[in-house]
Design an enzyme around this catalytic site. Structure first.
Site, PDB file in Angstrom:
ATOM      1  N   SER A  80      -9.534  -5.872   3.436  1.00  0.00           N
ATOM      2  CA  SER A  80      -8.604  -4.962   2.775  1.00  0.00           C
ATOM      3  C   SER A  80      -9.440  -4.148   1.803  1.00  0.00           C
ATOM      4  O   SER A  80     -10.033  -4.696   0.866  1.00  0.00           O
ATOM      5  CB  SER A  80      -7.518  -5.750   2.032  1.00  0.00           C
ATOM      6  OG  SER A  80      -6.616  -4.879   1.388  1.00  0.00           O
ATOM      7  N   SER A  81      -9.532  -2.841   2.036  1.00  0.00           N
ATOM      8  CA  SER A  81     -10.438  -1.993   1.255  1.00  0.00           C
ATOM      9  C   SER A  81     -10.043  -1.939  -0.212  1.00  0.00           C
ATOM     10  O   SER A  81      -8.932  -2.319  -0.599  1.00  0.00           O
ATOM     11  CB  SER A  81     -10.454  -0.576   1.828  1.00  0.00           C
ATOM     12  OG  SER A  81     -10.963  -0.551   3.130  1.00  0.00           O
TER      13      SER A  81
END
Length: 372
Positions: A80-81
């Site tokens: 998850s950036s």
């Protein structure tokens, strides 16, 4: 207000301070529960996997940090950036209600969910079936499956079945852009892709530039996990792969700092981008090592003889190897050239994209960068 809602509210306040501007995007981050997209846990560091049962799960979820969600043979392959980077990329997409978006790299599904709350219709492609399954399940849990279709497939091929798209967004680092993505854009559309440059993956805004060509403009400072397959093809003229300083000879030449205090991380990446635009030897040197200083950064690599010159955020230079003095002088000249040119930002650069890589699966890569 539940503990998750309280943490989410603070998280949105933090993102506002980091530049989250549009009220619609603020609402999206305030609405979408990030924890639902991390239900299988994430790497908490130190060999620890953090899951929903852990007491620090929610506090770790609601920080402005990337979270690794899949590791294969010790290598992170999905995440998850960083939320502030997601926000900046979504802002750069300039979405409108009804915008058709192709997302390359599904990740957890959180990015697609944010775009869906803004009214976009998203097709998300990922090569890993387990990633697709988890992202689709999370989107169902939060009631957004109707707005996002997650599909297994080769991202290089894009999503021809549902084309054309108003926007394409790539969430994995690539060495070049698939021409299929440009072919699948609607008239007036553009894509955002993190394209390898000097050991980083700055985000470029790209538009079609004629048959088999593209036009790129620097957009955002960023770093991403690297893709595999044709999207990671090496080609002549590509910058060297990152090289750790502990694999290089100790520095024997040192030049003092130019800036007190050092450049912040954003301005340093502007300098670094310019160095890479002017010199194909530029790459990333991760990790501190004896005598080099700093947490890693921009390196002019001497691939032929070993060593090179590191240019740090304070403008100082460390150099090693048989050509240390020459490499140090060249790094200083590049630093001073950036200053003399008015310290251009990443967004001040553009380049034409031309085919490279495998002729059967070409990628479009930047040619000479031009400062505006």
């Amino acid at each position: 207000m539940s503990p998750a809602e309280e943490l989410r509210a603070r998280y949105v306040d933090d993102l506002r301070r980091d530049g989250l501007l549009g009220e619609d995007l603020v609402r999206a981050f305030a609405t979408v529960p990030r924890e639902e997209f991390l239900a299988t846990g994430f790497d908490g560091g130190g060999g620890r996997w953090v899951g929903p049962a852990d007491p620090d799960f929610l506090p770790l979820v609601y920080r402005n940090h990337p979270l690794v969600t899949k590791v294969v043979d010790g290598v992170p392959v999905s995440s998850s950036s960083q939320p502030s980077l997601m926000a900046a990329m979504i802002e750069s997409l300039e979405l409108r209600p009804g915008s058709r978006v192709l997302e390359i790299g599904a990740g957890t599904g959180y990015n697609a969910a944010l775009m869906a709350v803004l009214g976009a219709r998203v097709t998300s492609i990922d090569i890993a079936p387990d990633v697709v399954e988890r992202a689709a399940a999370a989107l169902r849990r939060v009631g957004l499956a109707h707005a996002v279709e997650v599909r297994s497939g080769d991202g290089y091929l894009g999503g021809a079945a549902l084309a054309p798209y108003d926007r394409v967004v790539v969430t994995v680092g690539v060495t070049g852009v698939s021409p299929r993505w440009l072919d699948q854009l609607a008239p007036g559309g553009h894509l955002l892709a993190p394209v390898e440059h000097a050991g980083n993956h700055p985000v470029l805004r790209i538009r079609p530039g004629g048959p088999g060509m593209g036009e790129a403009r620097g957009a955002l400072r960023a770093g991403f996990m690297s893709a595999a397959g044709p999207l990671a093809a090496r080609y002549p003229g590509l910058h060297p792969a990152p090289r750790r300083t502990d694999t290089l000879p100790p520095p024997t030449v040192r030049h003092p700092p130019l800036w007190h205090p050092p450049l912040d991380v954003f301005r340093y990446h502007d300098l670094w981008f310019a160095v890479g635009a002017w010199d194909r030897r530029a790459t990333f040197s991760p990790g501190p090592a004896g005598g080099w200083g700093g947490p890693g950064g921009c390196l002019l690599l001497d691939e032929a003889h070993g060593g090179g010159a590191g240019l740090l955020a304070d403008g100082s230079v460390r150099a090693s190897g048989p050509s240390a003095a020459r490499y140090a002088a060249e790094a200083l000249a590049l630093r001073d050239r950036w200053v003399a040119r008015g310290q251009p930002q990443i967004s001040d650069w553009s380049a034409r994209l031309v085919p490279a890589g495998d002729p059967d699966q070409p990628i479009l890569v930047p040619t000479a960068w031009v400062q505006h």
